[in-house]
Design a protein around this motif. Structure first.
Motif, short mmCIF file in Angstrom:
data_model
loop_
_atom_site.label_atom_id
_atom_site.label_comp_id
_atom_site.label_asym_id
_atom_site.label_seq_id
_atom_site.Cartn_x
_atom_site.Cartn_y
_atom_site.Cartn_z
N LEU A 121 0.83 -1.20 0.00
CA LEU A 121 0.00 0.00 0.00
C LEU A 121 0.87 1.26 0.00
O LEU A 121 0.61 2.21 -0.75
CB LEU A 121 -0.92 -0.01 1.21
CG LEU A 121 -2.06 -1.03 1.19
CD1 LEU A 121 -2.71 -1.14 2.57
CD2 LEU A 121 -3.10 -0.66 0.14
N ALA A 122 1.88 1.28 0.86
CA ALA A 122 2.75 2.45 0.93
C ALA A 122 3.48 2.66 -0.39
O ALA A 122 3.68 3.80 -0.84
CB ALA A 122 3.74 2.31 2.08
N ARG A 123 3.90 1.57 -1.03
CA ARG A 123 4.58 1.70 -2.32
C ARG A 123 3.65 2.31 -3.37
O ARG A 123 4.09 3.15 -4.17
CB ARG A 123 5.11 0.35 -2.78
CG ARG A 123 5.78 0.43 -4.15
CD ARG A 123 6.48 -0.86 -4.53
NE ARG A 123 6.96 -0.79 -5.91
CZ ARG A 123 7.75 -1.71 -6.49
NH1 ARG A 123 8.14 -2.77 -5.80
NH2 ARG A 123 8.13 -1.56 -7.74
N ARG A 124 2.38 1.89 -3.38
CA ARG A 124 1.44 2.49 -4.33
C ARG A 124 1.35 3.99 -4.15
O ARG A 124 1.36 4.76 -5.12
CB ARG A 124 0.06 1.85 -4.17
CG ARG A 124 -0.11 0.51 -4.84
CD ARG A 124 -1.44 -0.13 -4.49
NE ARG A 124 -2.57 0.77 -4.71
CZ ARG A 124 -3.79 0.58 -4.20
NH1 ARG A 124 -4.03 -0.48 -3.44
NH2 ARG A 124 -4.76 1.44 -4.47
N ALA A 125 1.28 4.43 -2.89
CA ALA A 125 1.23 5.87 -2.63
C ALA A 125 2.53 6.55 -3.04
O ALA A 125 2.53 7.63 -3.64
CB ALA A 125 0.93 6.13 -1.15
N ALA A 126 3.65 5.91 -2.73
CA ALA A 126 4.95 6.51 -3.06
C ALA A 126 5.16 6.60 -4.56
O ALA A 126 5.75 7.57 -5.05
CB ALA A 126 6.07 5.69 -2.41
N GLU A 127 4.70 5.61 -5.30
CA GLU A 127 4.83 5.68 -6.75
C GLU A 127 4.00 6.81 -7.32
O GLU A 127 4.41 7.47 -8.28
CB GLU A 127 4.45 4.33 -7.37
CG GLU A 127 5.51 3.26 -7.11
CD GLU A 127 5.10 1.87 -7.59
OE1 GLU A 127 6.01 1.06 -7.82
OE2 GLU A 127 3.89 1.62 -7.72
#
Length: 325
Positions: A121-127
């Motif tokens: 989830l955090a990676r989706r936001a960071a991308e």
């Protein structure tokens, strides 16, 4: 504060401690010492860890992208730090440091499904933050160091006449961290995502400060004036008493500080606008994740957040004003 800005700020409060362990964990100092850095105090490794995504940049670029540090302080660590270890070596070591720190803090949970889900989830936001990264940061006027065309002219309101314009082609720490490859391990992915998101927010915060006509030392003086932290806490940024006093007088002349150094109503209003603009600039990744994803991430981050806060690694009062703004 309610609505989207409150939700965006909540995510910063949750993720910032997960990022910041890099600067305080014993494992990080051990990895820095193995590279050859002096770890008697934390700044040599701090500047290396945080600036490495930019490459072997000089002091002026670190002054610009970090924004709050006195140029004289930065000169003591950059670019000499790249003689000690090249940026690629520093980047590899910081992941080793985070791996060790997270395993010490969270134990076997780093291998569990909750960490994997939080990381995804955090990676989706960071991308999404990487796609939203601003093309450049303005250059705030620092007497004798920065300035010239495009320097802030101390406008009374954000974005008003005289507000600093961001020159093209100057990237920030959010974009630099977004360009790094993603690690394979979920707990390292979570840390890198937290880092991208906090630096993306930081780039927006710098833009908001410049838009408000606050140079780096004025930004700190005005933040202390609204009670974000005691002035002594901001001494870590290396500004001299004379520089601090001069900034205080400039803010008093603008009607932003009272004679005792506390913020006037106008000063509090300006700082509130800066924080709101910062939240607005940081909102895009969370919109991209969606409310259900964001709420699930809040749930998943609860235990890791408590573990970091409860560890005693992080200072109880800091220059970011977390918990006070």
């Amino acid at each position: 504060m309610t609505g989207e800005p409150a939700r965006v700020r909540q995510m910063w409060h949750l993720l910032e401690p997960l990022h910041a362990v890099l600067y305080y964990a014993p494992a990080a100092f051990e990895e820095a010492a193995a590279l050859g850095y002096d770890t008697e105090e934390r700044w040599a490794s701090y500047f290396a860890w945080r600036a490495a995504p930019l490459g072997a940049v000089g002091a002026a670029e670190v002054v610009r992208t970090f924004h709050s540090f006195a140029p004289a302080m930065v000169d003591g660590y950059v670019p000499d730090g790249w003689v000690t270890a090249a940026p690629d070596s520093v980047l590899a070591a910081r992941l080793r440091a985070v791996d060790r720190a997270y395993r010490a803090l969270f134990g076997d949970r780093v291998e569990g499904p909750e960490f994997a889900e939080a990381a995804a989830l955090a990676r989706r936001a960071a991308e999404a933050a990487g796609r939203d990264a601003p093309g450049g940061l303005g250059v705030a006027k620092v007497p004798g160091v920065l300035g010239g065309p495009g320097a802030a002219e101390a406008p009374g309101v954000l974005g008003g006449p005289g507000a600093a314009k961001a020159p093209g082609g100057l990237g920030g720490l959010g974009a630099a961290n977004s360009a790094l490859p993603w690690p394979d391990a979920p707990h390292l992915t979570l840390w890198q995502a937290a880092t991208v998101l906090r630096e993306h927010r930081g780039d927006g915060h710098i833009a908001a400060l410049i838009g408000a006509g606050l140079d780096p030392v004025e930004a700190l003086v005005s933040f202390a004036a609204v009670g974000a932290a005691a002035p002594a806490v901001f001494a870590s940024r290396g500004w001299s008493a004379d520089e601090w006093g001069a900034a205080r007088r400039r803010l008093q002349e603008r009607g932003l500080l009272a004679a005792d150094g506390t913020a006037t109503d106008a000063g509090r209003e300006l700082r509130a606008k800066v924080e709101l603009r910062t939240d607005e600039e940081a909102a895009a990744p969370w919109r991209a994740l969606g409310e259900a994803g964001r709420e699930r991430l809040v749930e998943l981050l609860g235990e890791p957040w408590l573990a970091v806060i409860g560890s005693g690694l992080l200072p109880s009062e800091n220059t970011l004003g977390i918990g006070k703004v």
